[in-house]
Design a protein around this motif. Sequence first.
Motif, PDB file in Angstrom:
ATOM      1  N   ALA A 159       0.816  -1.219   0.000  1.00  0.00           N
ATOM      2  CA  ALA A 159       0.000   0.000   0.000  1.00  0.00           C
ATOM      3  C   ALA A 159       0.846   1.263   0.000  1.00  0.00           C
ATOM      4  N   ASP A 160       2.148   1.121   0.212  1.00  0.00           N
ATOM      5  CA  ASP A 160       3.050   2.276   0.210  1.00  0.00           C
ATOM      6  C   ASP A 160       3.158   2.819  -1.214  1.00  0.00           C
ATOM      7  N   PRO A 161       2.905   4.117  -1.420  1.00  0.00           N
ATOM      8  CA  PRO A 161       3.030   4.693  -2.767  1.00  0.00           C
ATOM      9  C   PRO A 161       4.406   4.480  -3.381  1.00  0.00           C
ATOM     10  N   ALA A 162       5.452   4.383  -2.552  1.00  0.00           N
ATOM     11  CA  ALA A 162       6.798   4.145  -3.068  1.00  0.00           C
ATOM     12  C   ALA A 162       6.916   2.772  -3.713  1.00  0.00           C
ATOM     13  N   VAL A 163       5.991   1.863  -3.378  1.00  0.00           N
ATOM     14  CA  VAL A 163       5.948   0.531  -3.988  1.00  0.00           C
ATOM     15  C   VAL A 163       4.911   0.489  -5.098  1.00  0.00           C
ATOM     16  N   PHE A 164       3.726   1.001  -4.803  1.00  0.00           N
ATOM     17  CA  PHE A 164       2.617   0.923  -5.745  1.00  0.00           C
ATOM     18  C   PHE A 164       2.880   1.708  -7.023  1.00  0.00           C
ATOM     19  N   LEU A 165       3.374   2.924  -6.881  1.00  0.00           N
ATOM     20  CA  LEU A 165       3.554   3.789  -8.051  1.00  0.00           C
ATOM     21  C   LEU A 165       4.603   3.270  -9.041  1.00  0.00           C
ATOM     22  N   PRO A 166       5.784   2.807  -8.590  1.00  0.00           N
ATOM     23  CA  PRO A 166       6.736   2.272  -9.567  1.00  0.00           C
ATOM     24  C   PRO A 166       6.213   1.034 -10.302  1.00  0.00           C
ATOM     25  N   ILE A 167       5.475   0.167  -9.592  1.00  0.00           N
ATOM     26  CA  ILE A 167       4.918  -1.013 -10.257  1.00  0.00           C
ATOM     27  C   ILE A 167       3.902  -0.588 -11.314  1.00  0.00           C
ATOM     28  N   LEU A 168       3.058   0.380 -10.982  1.00  0.00           N
ATOM     29  CA  LEU A 168       2.124   0.919 -11.964  1.00  0.00           C
ATOM     30  C   LEU A 168       2.873   1.669 -13.059  1.00  0.00           C
ATOM     31  N   GLY A 169       3.946   2.343 -12.670  1.00  0.00           N
ATOM     32  CA  GLY A 169       4.735   3.110 -13.638  1.00  0.00           C
ATOM     33  C   GLY A 169       5.358   2.249 -14.711  1.00  0.00           C
ATOM     34  N   SER A 170       5.640   0.982 -14.397  1.00  0.00           N
ATOM     35  CA  SER A 170       6.200   0.091 -15.413  1.00  0.00           C
ATOM     36  C   SER A 170       5.217  -0.104 -16.563  1.00  0.00           C
ATOM     37  N   SER A 171       3.914  -0.150 -16.251  1.00  0.00           N
ATOM     38  CA  SER A 171       2.894  -0.284 -17.295  1.00  0.00           C
ATOM     39  C   SER A 171       2.751   1.003 -18.097  1.00  0.00           C
ATOM     40  N   VAL A 172       2.877   2.135 -17.414  1.00  0.00           N
ATOM     41  CA  VAL A 172       2.850   3.420 -18.118  1.00  0.00           C
ATOM     42  C   VAL A 172       4.038   3.506 -19.079  1.00  0.00           C
ATOM     43  N   TYR A 173       5.187   3.021 -18.629  1.00  0.00           N
ATOM     44  CA  TYR A 173       6.397   3.065 -19.451  1.00  0.00           C
ATOM     45  C   TYR A 173       6.240   2.265 -20.737  1.00  0.00           C
ATOM     46  N   VAL A 174       5.793   1.019 -20.639  1.00  0.00           N
ATOM     47  CA  VAL A 174       5.667   0.199 -21.847  1.00  0.00           C
ATOM     48  C   VAL A 174       4.580   0.758 -22.763  1.00  0.00           C
TER      49      VAL A 174
END
Length: 283
Positions: A159-174
């Motif tokens: 639930a930590d944004p420092a974990v959630f956001l990078p994982i979501l960010g990987s999908s934004v990146y691709v």
Amino acid sequence: MSATTATTTLPANTGLSFPRLVRSEWIKLRSIRSTVWCYAILVVLTIAMAVLIGTFVNQDGAAMPTDAANATTVSVNTASVSITALVVGVLGVLIITGEYGTGQVRSTFTADPGRIGVILAKAFVLALATFVVSVVSTWIGVLIATPLQAANGIRPDLADPAVFLPILGSSVYVTLLALLAYGTGLLVRSSAGGIAITLGILLVLPVILSIFAGLTGAQWIADVGRFLPSDAGGQLFTYASPAAETGATTGLVLNGWGGFAVLAAEVVAVGAAAIAVARARDV
């Protein structure tokens, strides 16, 4: 005896609306064999690498601090991004150059003489499909890998944004890379040329700049490398530790939002150039 000539009145607006263009492009996207294969590879690689790495990481079972566990979880679940980015890059090129190769692009542009609508509709369908497939496969990997990591003493705070956001960010990146490749393919109208340029930007150019920066010691060359899609976009799925010390750094430094802004600007720039060129030439 007088002859009466029948006249047919056409509707004032005979063009396709944007929702209809999106529907048409969605049918074409899911009908192409390369789409199925590329997305299948993306799903398999994303889940398989998360499961494999999650199984073998920290096998001694020593309990990790929360910050280290968070960083490990982000690394485990984004490990496949460098490979899946290449897969969606190929797909982004093929989705448009395939139509040029078969001549179907003539029918596509006939349906939308202005061309902007159909180009944006194709980009929208590509982005939405890529993002959804990436998000679903990534979080399936998270749900499977997290219990495996817990068995090895790694218990992150998802639930930590420092974990959630990078994982979501990987999908934004691709997703952004797929759009960048799509714009490149629209510019060159060649599958081989578009794929070569896309892979060159992602794989070859960073190596060349790194070599020159190392040999010359010129900081500005290293700073230029920060603006490459792979480097700038890589900040989207990089874990930013709250406990990290802010020491002196040399050269340009981008965070997640800065990397997103740079990559998004590159996508827009290439897309705008591609649209302008597509409207200017015959086909």
